[in-house]
Write a protein that holds these residues in place. Structure first.
Motif, PDB file in Angstrom:
ATOM      1  N   ALA A 188     -90.248 -18.282 -68.393  1.00 11.42           N
ATOM      2  CA  ALA A 188     -89.367 -17.115 -68.420  1.00 11.42           C
ATOM      3  C   ALA A 188     -89.953 -16.009 -69.289  1.00 11.42           C
ATOM      4  N   TRP A 265     -84.993 -23.922 -63.266  1.00 13.60           N
ATOM      5  CA  TRP A 265     -83.678 -23.493 -62.783  1.00 13.60           C
ATOM      6  C   TRP A 265     -83.526 -21.982 -62.758  1.00 13.60           C
ATOM      7  N   ARG A 266     -84.504 -21.232 -63.248  1.00 17.29           N
ATOM      8  CA  ARG A 266     -84.422 -19.769 -63.265  1.00 17.29           C
ATOM      9  C   ARG A 266     -84.965 -19.184 -61.960  1.00 17.29           C
ATOM     10  N   ALA A 269     -87.085 -12.914 -61.862  1.00 16.09           N
ATOM     11  CA  ALA A 269     -86.446 -12.006 -62.818  1.00 16.09           C
ATOM     12  C   ALA A 269     -86.112 -10.651 -62.204  1.00 16.09           C
ATOM     13  N   ASN A 272     -82.533  -9.580 -61.093  1.00 17.81           N
ATOM     14  CA  ASN A 272     -81.493  -9.128 -62.016  1.00 17.81           C
ATOM     15  C   ASN A 272     -81.226  -7.633 -61.877  1.00 17.81           C
ATOM     16  N   ALA A 279     -80.589 -14.166 -61.615  1.00 18.56           N
ATOM     17  CA  ALA A 279     -81.755 -15.028 -61.832  1.00 18.56           C
ATOM     18  C   ALA A 279     -81.481 -16.144 -62.828  1.00 18.56           C
ATOM     19  N   ASP A 280     -80.367 -16.067 -63.544  1.00 21.98           N
ATOM     20  CA  ASP A 280     -80.049 -17.082 -64.554  1.00 21.98           C
ATOM     21  C   ASP A 280     -78.920 -18.000 -64.129  1.00 21.98           C
ATOM     22  N   TRP A 285     -80.724 -22.063 -58.251  1.00 22.08           N
ATOM     23  CA  TRP A 285     -82.139 -21.827 -57.954  1.00 22.08           C
ATOM     24  C   TRP A 285     -82.922 -23.130 -57.901  1.00 22.08           C
TER      25      TRP A 285
END
Length: 392
Positions: A188, A265-266, A269, A272, A279-280, A285
Motif C-alpha cells: 500500500a 485485501w486492498r 488506490a 479512491n 480501495a479499502d 477485493w
C-alpha cells in the motif's frame, strides 16, 4: 466472562465460519469448473439438477455421503482413515492466516482467524504438512498404484517447495517482515509487489500449480498411468475429503498470490478518486482476486497437457530452482548497491521484467541448456525421434 475466554470463543467461531465458507466454495467450485471446462470445450456441462444446475453440488455431496465406504483388506486401517483428515485439516488451517482486511474491520473484529509474526512461514509449513495426508493415504492403501502416486507427490512437493520458498525470499528481503499484514502494508505504501517482482511472481505461480497437484503437474493422480494415483483405494466420504483438500489448497494458493503480489485485501488506490474509500473495502477485493486466480487454474487445466514425470522433475530442479535463486541474488544486488545509490524501486521492477522477457525470448535455448524438453499439445516432448529400422 474472562477476556481470554471471550477471545478464544471468538477465534473458534471465526474458524468455524471460515471452514464453512471454504467448504461451500469448494462445492460450487466443482460446478463452476465443470461448466467452464465445458464451455471451453464447446459443450454444456452439468445443467440438469436444479435451475441452471445449481443444485449439482448438493447432489454430489449426498451421493458421496451415502455411497458404500469400501474397506480395503490390506490397508493399515488407522492411517488409511486419518490420511484424508490430515489433508483437509492442514488445508483449512492454512487459509486461516490470510488477512481479509484491516484490524477491527468486520463487526469490530479482526478479519482473520490468527495473525502470526511468522505468518508466511507458517502458511508454507502448513501447506507442506498437507502432503503427509497424500503420502500416508497412498502408503496405507496397501496397493501399488496408490504407493506410486504417493511417491510422486512427495518428490514433487519437495522439488517445488524449494523454488517457491526462494521465489518469495526477494519479497521478504524488500519488506523486512514475514507478517502478512506488513507485506500488504508495504504494498500500500509503495506498489503492488507484482510490479517490482514480476519474475518472482512467474516462478511462484508455476510452483503453486505444482504444489496443489493441478494440470499440468497432476502427476500424483494421473488417470492414464496410475488409475487414480493415491486416491485409487478410496471411496465415499474419504475420497470427498481428499477432493476438498485439493480445492481448498487451490483457494489458499490463490489467496496467497493475491496477498503477496497483488496488494492483498486492498484494491487499486486510483479508484479512491472515483468512489472515496472503495480501495479499502475489506474482504471484497480479496474475494475478487481469489476468483481471478481460480479462473486461471481452470483455464490452464483446459489449455495445457500433462507433463511427463521426468519433465516435471527437470523443470523444478534445473529451471525453477536456479531462476528463483537468481532472482534472490538480483534483489540482494539492488539492496546492496542500487538503493544506497538513490535508485528507486522502479529499477528493480525494470530488471525483473527484463529477466522475464529474456527468459521468454531464450526459452528454446534455456530448455536445451537445462535439458528440459518442450511439450507440444499432443503430449510428450517435441524432440525428433529416430524412425525404426523396418520403415514406418
Amino acid at each position: 466472562m474472562p477476556d481470554w475466554l471471550a477471545a478464544l470463543l471468538i477465534t473458534v467461531l471465526k474458524g468455524v465460519l471460515v471452514a464453512l465458507a471454504l467448504l461451500t466454495t469448494f462445492a460450487y467450485m466443482t460446478l463452476i469448473e465443470r461448466r467452464l471446462l465445458a464451455r471451453m470445450q464447446i459443450r454444456l456441462g452439468p445443467n440438469r439438477v436444479g435451475p441452471m444446475g445449481l443444485l449439482q453440488p448438493l447432489a454430489d455431496a449426498i451421493k458421496s455421503i451415502f455411497k458404500e465406504d469400501l474397506s480395503v483388506s490390506g490397508a493399515d486401517k488407522l492411517v488409511y482413515t486419518l490420511a484424508p483428515i490430515v489433508a483437509i485439516g492442514m488445508a483449512l488451517t492454512a487459509f486461516g492466516g490470510i488477512p481479509a482486511g484491516p484490524p477491527r474491520s468486520l463487526f469490530g473484529e479482526n478479519p482473520w482467524v490468527y495473525n502470526l509474526d511468522a505468518g508466511l512461514l507458517a502458511l508454507l509449513a502448513l501447506t507442506s504438512v498437507g502432503v503427509y495426508g497424500i503420502f500416508l493415504g497412498g502408503w496405507a492403501s496397501g496397493s501399488k498404484y496408490p504407493v506410486l502416486g504417493a511417491l510422486r507427490s512427495s518428490a514433487q512437493m519437495i522439488s517445488y517447495e524449494l523454488g517457491m520458498g526462494l521465489s518469495v525470499l526477494g519479497l521478504l528481503m524488500l519488506v523486512g517482515s514475514t507478517n502478512l499484514l506488513d507485506i500488504v502494508g508495504w504494498q500500500a505504501a509503495n506498489s503492488w509487489m507484482v510490479v517490482v517482482q514480476v519474475f518472482a511472481f512467474a516462478l511462484f505461480i508455476v510452483s503453486s500449480f505444482a504444489e496443489v497437484n493441478r494440470t499440468p503437474f497432476d502427476l500424483p493422480e494421473a488417470e492414464q498411468e496410475l488409475v487414480a494415483g493415491y486416491l485409487t483405494e478410496y471411496s465415499a466420504i474419504k475420497w470427498a475429503l481428499f477432493q476438498m483438500a485439493e480445492y481448498v489448497n487451490m483457494i489458499t494458493a490463490s489467496a496467497l498470490m493475491a496477498t503477496l503480489f497483488f496488494g492483498g485485501w486492498r484494491g487499486p488506490a486510483f479508484l479512491n478518486g472515483v468512489i472515496p474509500g472503495i480501495a479499502d473495502w475489506p474482504l471484497v477485493w480479496l474475494v475478487l482476486k481469489i476468483a481471478f486466480f481460480l479462473f486461471v487454474f481452470i483455464w490452464i487445466r483446459a489449455t495445457l497437457p500433462r507433463l511427463r514425470y521426468d519433465q516435471l522433475m527437470r523443470l523444478g530442479w534445473k529451471l525453477v530452482l536456479p531462476l528463483a535463486l537468481g532472482n534472490t541474488i538480483l534483489v540482494a544486488f539492488y539492496l546492496a548497491f542500487l538503493r544506497p545509490a538513490g535508485w528507486g524501486l522502479w529499477t528493480l521492477g525494470v530488471l525483473s521484467l527484463l529477466a522475464l522477457g529474456v527468459l521468454f525470448v531464450l526459452s528454446d535455448r534455456v530448455r536445451a541448456l537445462w535439458n528440459v524438453p518442450a511439450v507440444h499439445p499432443g503430449g510428450g516432448d517435441a524432440r525428433p525421434r529416430a524412425r525404426p529400422a523396418g520403415g514406418d
